[in-house]
Each structure stands twice: as C-alpha cells, then as structure tokens.
Design a protein around this motif. Structure first.
Motif, PDB file in Angstrom:
ATOM      1  N   ASP A   1       0.918  -1.201   0.146  1.00 59.44           N
ATOM      2  CA  ASP A   1       0.031  -0.109  -0.192  1.00 59.44           C
ATOM      3  C   ASP A   1       0.920   1.133   0.199  1.00 59.44           C
ATOM      4  O   ASP A   1       0.459   2.145  -0.790  1.00 59.44           O
ATOM      5  CB  ASP A   1      -0.851   0.166   1.023  1.00 59.44           C
TER       6      ASP A   1
ATOM      7  N   HIS B   1      -6.952   8.433  -7.141  1.00 60.56           N
ATOM      8  CA  HIS B   1      -7.657   7.279  -6.916  1.00 60.56           C
ATOM      9  C   HIS B   1      -7.363   6.111  -6.189  1.00 60.56           C
ATOM     10  O   HIS B   1      -7.924   5.534  -5.289  1.00 60.56           O
ATOM     11  CB  HIS B   1      -8.658   6.673  -8.523  1.00 60.56           C
TER      12      HIS B   1
ATOM     13  N   VAL C   1      -7.381   6.829  -2.478  1.00 56.82           N
ATOM     14  CA  VAL C   1      -8.714   6.958  -2.013  1.00 56.82           C
ATOM     15  C   VAL C   1      -9.251   5.709  -1.805  1.00 56.82           C
ATOM     16  O   VAL C   1      -9.639   5.281  -0.683  1.00 56.82           O
ATOM     17  CB  VAL C   1      -9.764   7.804  -3.126  1.00 56.82           C
ATOM     18  N   GLU C   2      -8.642   4.648  -2.835  1.00 56.50           N
ATOM     19  CA  GLU C   2      -9.103   3.316  -2.363  1.00 56.50           C
ATOM     20  C   GLU C   2      -8.464   2.628  -1.129  1.00 56.50           C
ATOM     21  O   GLU C   2      -9.192   1.950  -0.549  1.00 56.50           O
ATOM     22  CB  GLU C   2      -8.488   2.589  -3.707  1.00 56.50           C
TER      23      GLU C   2
ATOM     24  N   ALA D   1      -7.474   4.319   1.333  1.00 55.21           N
ATOM     25  CA  ALA D   1      -8.044   4.997   2.595  1.00 55.21           C
ATOM     26  C   ALA D   1      -9.346   4.271   2.768  1.00 55.21           C
ATOM     27  O   ALA D   1      -9.863   3.856   4.065  1.00 55.21           O
ATOM     28  CB  ALA D   1      -8.254   6.427   2.358  1.00 55.21           C
ATOM     29  N   CYS D   2     -10.160   4.110   1.893  1.00 54.89           N
ATOM     30  CA  CYS D   2     -11.399   3.335   1.966  1.00 54.89           C
ATOM     31  C   CYS D   2     -11.553   1.888   2.388  1.00 54.89           C
ATOM     32  O   CYS D   2     -12.238   1.610   3.156  1.00 54.89           O
ATOM     33  CB  CYS D   2     -12.337   3.603   0.751  1.00 54.89           C
ATOM     34  N   VAL D   3     -10.477   1.100   2.028  1.00 57.10           N
ATOM     35  CA  VAL D   3     -10.294  -0.303   2.305  1.00 57.10           C
ATOM     36  C   VAL D   3      -9.681  -0.491   3.566  1.00 57.10           C
ATOM     37  O   VAL D   3     -10.247  -1.389   4.199  1.00 57.10           O
ATOM     38  CB  VAL D   3      -9.560  -0.910   1.286  1.00 57.10           C
TER      39      VAL D   3
ATOM     40  N   SER E   1      -8.903   0.255   7.692  1.00 55.96           N
ATOM     41  CA  SER E   1      -9.566   0.826   8.876  1.00 55.96           C
ATOM     42  C   SER E   1      -8.609   2.021   9.300  1.00 55.96           C
ATOM     43  O   SER E   1      -7.729   2.248   8.847  1.00 55.96           O
ATOM     44  CB  SER E   1      -9.413  -0.147  10.175  1.00 55.96           C
TER      45      SER E   1
ATOM     46  N   VAL F   1      -4.673   2.746   8.627  1.00 55.49           N
ATOM     47  CA  VAL F   1      -4.125   3.961   7.659  1.00 55.49           C
ATOM     48  C   VAL F   1      -3.139   4.658   8.630  1.00 55.49           C
ATOM     49  O   VAL F   1      -2.054   5.233   7.985  1.00 55.49           O
ATOM     50  CB  VAL F   1      -5.344   4.999   7.370  1.00 55.49           C
TER      51      VAL F   1
END
Length: 119
Positions: free
Chosen positions: A87, A103, A106-107, A109-111, A113, A117
């Motif tokens: 990551d 993007h 963002v992906e 960060a969204c996936v 916890s 992060v």
C-alpha cells in the motif's frame, strides 16, 4: 473466472530452489515464477524469500527485479511485499503521478480501517 488451487504441502526450500533454476540460463522461466508465487499466500512468499536469502545469500526481490522487466516486474515485486508495504509503494507511486493517481490513495484509505491507515 479461474480458480487457483494451493498445494497441500508447502516447502519454502523447494520453492527457493525451483526459483533459482528458473533464473538460470538465458532468460527467465516466467511460467515457473508465476506457478510458484501465484499459488502461495503472502506469508508463504515471505518464507520463500527468507529461505532463498539463507541458501543463496541474495535478496529474492532484488533477483526478481534483475530477471524481470516492465509491468510483470512491477506486479511480481508488489506481490512479494507485505500488504502494508505494498500500500505504501502504491501510494508513493500515485503521489508521484500527480492527479492521475489519487484514486489509488482514495481506494487504500477506503479499504483500510483508521488504525491501519495511521500506522
């Protein structure tokens, strides 16, 4: 959709030897690299990396980078990393690419916890 079937028995020593043989001679036997690394989980790939270094006194990732090229090299390199390291590499590449790569951030960060992060 294809299904990968993981082998019941796993020997990092045998996998390390098979990878070494795949590197010998002209060119690299990419099918062997895929057959071995593609049928192992991240923890098994880390064991293979450790055993490879113990046997041959060289880092498997550096050897893969010298043997492979292009998109295949990048894919295998990222395959070998721990998820958090992968990551971080993806985020770094995305930042260097500017607005084209956000993007990816963002992906990630969204996936993950909030604790994952912040680590």
């Amino acid at each position: 959709m294809a299904t990968l079937i993981a082998p019941i028995t796993f020997s990092p020593g045998l996998d390390a030897e098979a990878l070494r043989k795949a590197f010998q001679g002209w060119g690299t036997d990419e099918k062997t690299v895929i057959a071995i690394l593609g049928h192992r989980n991240v923890h098994q790939r880390q064991q293979i990396r450790k055993v490879y270094e113990e046997i041959y006194q060289e880092d498997l990732i550096k050897r893969l980078e010298s043997e492979l090229s292009g998109d295949f090299e990048r894919a295998v390199y990222r395959w070998m990393l721990e998820p958090a390291d992968r990551d971080a590499v993806l985020a770094n590449v995305a930042i260097k690419n500017g607005s084209k790569g956000y993007h990816v951030i963002v992906e990630i960060a969204c996936v993950l916890s909030a604790d994952e992060v912040s680590q």
